[in-house]
Motif scaffolding. Sequence first.
Motif, short mmCIF file in Angstrom:
data_model
loop_
_atom_site.label_atom_id
_atom_site.label_comp_id
_atom_site.label_asym_id
_atom_site.label_seq_id
_atom_site.Cartn_x
_atom_site.Cartn_y
_atom_site.Cartn_z
N ASP A 139 38.36 35.66 40.72
CA ASP A 139 38.95 36.20 39.48
C ASP A 139 37.93 36.89 38.59
OD1 ASP A 139 37.71 33.84 38.67
OD2 ASP A 139 39.37 33.15 37.42
N ASP A 162 41.53 31.70 41.30
CA ASP A 162 41.35 31.40 39.87
C ASP A 162 40.27 30.35 39.70
OD1 ASP A 162 43.43 33.04 38.82
OD2 ASP A 162 44.90 31.61 39.58
N ASP A 172 48.27 33.70 43.75
CA ASP A 172 47.26 32.70 43.44
C ASP A 172 46.73 32.09 44.74
OD1 ASP A 172 46.64 29.60 42.94
OD2 ASP A 172 46.17 30.72 41.12
#
Length: 547
Positions: A139, A162, A172
């Motif tokens: 990220d 993340d 994700d």
Amino acid sequence: MQSSIPSEYLPDEADGPDYVHAVPEVHYPRQINVAEELVDRHVREGQGNNVAVYFEDQTISYAELQEAINRMGNTLLDLGVEPGDRVVVRFPNRPEAVVSCLAAQKIGAVALPSMKLLRAAELEHIINNAEATTVVVYDDLLEEVENALPNLETVEDVVVADRNGIDHNHHDYDELLDDASADLDAYETERDDLALMLYTSGTTGEPKGAIHTHQNLLASADTYARYCLEPTEEDVFGGNPPLPFAYGYGDLVTFPLRFGASTSLVEDATPGDLLAAIDSHGISVLCSIPTAFNQILSKYPDGPEEYDVSSLRVGASAGEPLTPTTFESFKDEYGIDLLDGIGTTEMLHIFISHRHDEEIDPSATGFPVPGYECKIVDPETGEECDRGEAGLLAVRGPTGIEYWNRPEKQANAVRDNWSYPGDIFVQREDGRFEYKSRNDDLIISSGYNIPGPEVEAVIEEHDSVGEVAVVGSPDEERGAIVKAFVVAADGVSPEDNLIEEIQNHVKDTLAPYKYPREVEFVHELPRTETGKIRRIELRKREEEKKA
């Protein structure tokens, strides 16, 4: 070759290298998958509990690594990634990078690691050139991908790990892996299927995609690592080359995992971080570049006393020539030999070096790695040079130069099926190969051929010099003159008398015509992300100044 790769993007047989398999370990079955060889095989043979990866205070076993790879592989399949598709993997040196690359390879796709400092325009060129379908990204490195995204022609999915709380609207990483199956059989890849794409760092122009197969990856471990480093399960490989750097990918992924050893990953490692990792992870094979070895010596003069470095047994150095000064200084302080090596993104890893247990001459790069053969040829005629005569290096072995969709570059890089990495070498009477310069780093002054790195190595011997780069500067009378850009050592104030000292030291050591007629002191040298000096930038600066 995988069906999703256009055949016109790959070199044809006439323009490609002649692969030579001169040692028994590089004769692979037709069907082989590099991810299965590096991970699944060890689990199958009972080493599942052995440590595969050290990262910060974590340890990841081979069984745990296999599960993460399987989950990521199934995630990519669920996203529609097919055999032959290119998957961009954009991380610092973290476990997720290893997992993502090996997962792509396990399902028959092609891993494309991306340097973390690349900006949007550079990413746009590489991703569109590779026609990648998927990006897996840390990220903290997402911003440049998002900036490039509107101009990315083939990307369908972005998966974000993340770790720093950065907002995004993409898939994700952790959620996808949690939902994916932990069972995955390796795709039935053939040894000549593509497994890895690496883009050159662009020190001499626009980055080019170098392509490597499953057997190329294994061969880099089964030649250089096996014969020169002789790893065992007990070894821990560590260092700070970035994983998207061919040198780093071999040192920190292929080599340790090929031999059931461990890799120590350090995110954005400073010299102090490396010393701490040697202490905490028990690194035995330390891989880095000359700049980093010099920084360890200069910034941590008491390093061996402050950290437990008793685990070290050998070091590997590449990216820039290793000078005898650095070799001797590091051996005096840390008690290990640093094996200099020449390798390129295109050739995948080191093909000339010494072996760790032989008599090492630090003034030479070494001998051809077992499995490779090298010769020196006249750049004009292509005839093989006599020993002691400088010329272009030609190489062949189980890896070679193959470019993605760059036929004009391919034609220049491979001649008569020998690969030409673009380096000037001399083969000595004793058989060792001595590096002189990159072909484009050769300075022609008043008719003399002067290798810049040879002058650099002598200047670096001076106690007042921290770092140095030597290039040709345009000159009306001589065509070019030797110019040295010098970073003074810590605590040294550059003065005119130091310039004279440097010039006289070179005159006393080398033929006088090689001395730097100009010396400019600078605060730092321009470098690529892999630590290579961008001499092209220094040359361009001189050309503009004297235009």
